[in-house]
Design an enzyme around this catalytic site. Structure first.
Site, short mmCIF file in Angstrom:
data_model
loop_
_atom_site.label_atom_id
_atom_site.label_comp_id
_atom_site.label_asym_id
_atom_site.label_seq_id
_atom_site.Cartn_x
_atom_site.Cartn_y
_atom_site.Cartn_z
N ASP A 43 0.85 -1.20 0.00
CA ASP A 43 0.00 0.00 0.00
C ASP A 43 0.88 1.24 0.00
O ASP A 43 2.01 1.19 0.49
CB ASP A 43 -0.91 -0.01 1.24
CG ASP A 43 -2.15 0.84 1.06
OD1 ASP A 43 -3.25 0.27 0.84
OD2 ASP A 43 -2.05 2.09 1.12
N ASP A 69 4.00 2.71 -4.42
CA ASP A 69 3.09 3.54 -5.21
C ASP A 69 2.94 2.83 -6.55
O ASP A 69 3.89 2.75 -7.33
CB ASP A 69 3.70 4.94 -5.40
CG ASP A 69 2.81 5.83 -6.28
OD1 ASP A 69 1.77 5.34 -6.76
OD2 ASP A 69 3.17 7.01 -6.47
N TYR A 162 -12.71 8.01 -13.44
CA TYR A 162 -12.76 6.70 -12.77
C TYR A 162 -13.41 5.67 -13.69
O TYR A 162 -12.87 4.57 -13.91
CB TYR A 162 -13.56 6.85 -11.47
CG TYR A 162 -13.71 5.59 -10.65
CD1 TYR A 162 -12.67 5.12 -9.86
CD2 TYR A 162 -14.91 4.88 -10.65
CE1 TYR A 162 -12.81 3.97 -9.09
CE2 TYR A 162 -15.06 3.74 -9.89
CZ TYR A 162 -14.01 3.27 -9.11
OH TYR A 162 -14.15 2.14 -8.35
N LYS A 166 -11.69 2.36 -15.39
CA LYS A 166 -12.13 1.02 -15.00
C LYS A 166 -12.49 0.20 -16.24
O LYS A 166 -12.26 -1.02 -16.28
CB LYS A 166 -13.30 1.11 -14.01
CG LYS A 166 -12.89 1.60 -12.63
CD LYS A 166 -11.84 0.70 -11.98
CE LYS A 166 -11.54 1.05 -10.54
NZ LYS A 166 -10.51 0.21 -9.93
N1 LIG Z 1 -15.82 0.57 -2.56
C1 LIG Z 1 -16.58 0.41 -3.64
O1 LIG Z 1 -17.81 0.66 -3.65
C2 LIG Z 1 -15.97 -0.12 -4.90
C3 LIG Z 1 -16.82 -0.50 -5.94
C4 LIG Z 1 -16.26 -0.97 -7.11
C5 LIG Z 1 -14.89 -1.07 -7.25
N2 LIG Z 1 -14.07 -0.68 -6.23
C6 LIG Z 1 -12.63 -0.80 -6.44
O2 LIG Z 1 -12.10 -1.66 -5.47
C7 LIG Z 1 -10.75 -1.30 -5.17
C8 LIG Z 1 -10.57 -1.16 -3.69
O3 LIG Z 1 -11.56 -0.29 -3.21
P1 LIG Z 1 -11.73 0.02 -1.65
O4 LIG Z 1 -12.97 0.83 -1.53
O5 LIG Z 1 -11.59 -1.21 -0.87
O6 LIG Z 1 -10.39 0.90 -1.53
P2 LIG Z 1 -9.76 1.97 -0.58
O7 LIG Z 1 -10.14 3.31 -1.02
O8 LIG Z 1 -9.95 1.54 0.83
O9 LIG Z 1 -8.24 1.89 -1.02
C9 LIG Z 1 -7.44 0.77 -0.78
C10 LIG Z 1 -6.02 1.25 -0.55
O10 LIG Z 1 -5.41 1.74 -1.75
C11 LIG Z 1 -4.32 2.52 -1.34
N3 LIG Z 1 -3.76 3.30 -2.45
C12 LIG Z 1 -4.26 4.42 -3.02
N4 LIG Z 1 -3.43 4.85 -3.99
C13 LIG Z 1 -2.38 3.99 -4.03
C14 LIG Z 1 -1.20 3.91 -4.82
N5 LIG Z 1 -0.92 4.82 -5.76
N6 LIG Z 1 -0.36 2.87 -4.60
C15 LIG Z 1 -0.61 1.94 -3.65
N7 LIG Z 1 -1.72 1.99 -2.86
C16 LIG Z 1 -2.59 3.00 -3.05
C17 LIG Z 1 -4.92 3.36 -0.22
O11 LIG Z 1 -3.90 3.86 0.64
C18 LIG Z 1 -5.84 2.36 0.48
O12 LIG Z 1 -5.25 1.82 1.66
C19 LIG Z 1 -10.48 -0.04 -5.98
O13 LIG Z 1 -9.86 -0.38 -7.19
C20 LIG Z 1 -11.86 0.50 -6.26
O14 LIG Z 1 -11.91 1.31 -7.40
C21 LIG Z 1 -14.58 -0.22 -5.05
#
Ligand SMILES: NC(=O)c1ccc[n+]([C@@H]2O[C@H](COP(=O)([O-])OP(=O)(O)OC[C@H]3O[C@@H](n4cnc5c(N)ncnc54)[C@H](O)[C@@H]3O)[C@@H](O)[C@H]2O)c1
Length: 268
Positions: A43, A69, A162, A166
């Protein structure tokens, strides 16, 4: 360790959570470890990665926390080297980071557009360069990507950068699947719908600043045919299956985890 992922090394990016609770990557890291995998919890937030690794080791699993990153090639190469040094192989990489910038074409700055593309799409190219060579050598590997139903449809508010990234992430993953199927490498996209993770309190709530969060949550629940949003664990259990040899004939496709949302006309 016994279990469906016994002997496998799984690297998960975005394995922390942006706030207390269970994000998708955090739940996935713990679920993979419970299934017997050795896990690299990576992360950009070192403390968040460490917290996930701690949860795994507290349960008796094996995890390495890594700061990365995903948008930076040098950082991801270092991650791959770290994983190799510690575990000697990487069987599965789960590309789970996704960032967004709320807005449509008229209010999305080109700088933000580029930043979201770099983190959500270019990062997949970077990960492919870092992890596919080892998988090719062993003629075995799994490349997983977290996309979103936002990559298929309008989600009820403008989230253009976004959504477009995706869509690209899904197709990128299909292309990996096609090119490397004959070399024993599978690539699958996970497509969550509306998930109740810590991120929605920030990202989605920002799009509806006048709505109390509980109303927003109820509105999101009501859109889903099953009556409720999913959570990080719903995705995590699917990842365990897709990462396992039980999914050995599944590649180049998408697994939708959305409680039926994508069946509806207006949901999303
Ligand atoms: N939550 C939702 O409703 C949802 C729905 C569809 C898809 N998603 C996708 O699921 C995935 C995870 O979502 P979530 O809600 O669990 O995530 P989240 O926002 O909790 O992020 C997960 C982690 O990603 C890390 N992060 C951000 N930028 C980074 C980088 N450049 N390098 C390394 N780490 C980085 C953050 O520090 C965080 O700890 C994402 O790809 C999101 O687009 C989420």
């Amino acid at each position: 360790m016994s279990g469906r992922l016994a002997g496998k090394v799984v690297v998960i990016t975005g394995a922390g959570s942006i706030a207390a609770g269970w994000g998708i990557g955090k739940a996935t890291a713990v679920a993979c470890a419970r299934a017997g995998a050795r896990v690299v919890a990576a992360d950009i937030d070192a403390a968040a990665a460490a917290e996930t690794a701690r949860l795994v080791t507290e349960e008796g699993g094996e995890a390495l926390a890594a700061t990365v990153d995903v948008a930076d090639a040098g950082s991801v190469e270092a991650l791959a080297e770290l994983a190799m040094a510690r575990f000697g192989r990487v069987d599965v990489v789960h590309n789970n980071v996704g960032i967004g910038k709320v807005g449509g074409p008229l209010d999305t700055a080109i700088e933000d557009w580029d930043r979201v593309h770099r983190t959500n799409v270019t990062a997949l190219l970077i990960a492919a360069k870092a992890f596919l060579p080892g998988m090719r050598e062993r003629r075995s590997g799994v490349f997983l990507t977290t996309s979103s139903i936002a990559g298929w449809r309008y989600v009820g508010f403008p989230h253009l950068a976004y959504s477009v990234t995706k869509a690209a992430a899904t197709h990128f993953t299909r292309m990996i699947a096609a090119q490397y199927a004959a070399e024993g490498i599978r690539a699958v996209t996970i497509v969550p719908g509306l998930m109740d993770t810590p991120r929605i309190r920030l990202t989605v709530a920002r799009a509806f600043p006048d709505m109390p969060f509980e109303d927003l949550r109820a509105q999101r629940d009501a859109q889903v045919p099953m009556g409720t949003m999913g959570d990080g664990w719903d995705v995590a259990h699917a990842v365990v299956f897709l990462a396992s040899d039980e999914a050995r004939y599944i590649t180049g496709t998408e697994l939708v985890i959305d409680g039926g949302l994508s069946l509806t006309v207006s949901g999303g």
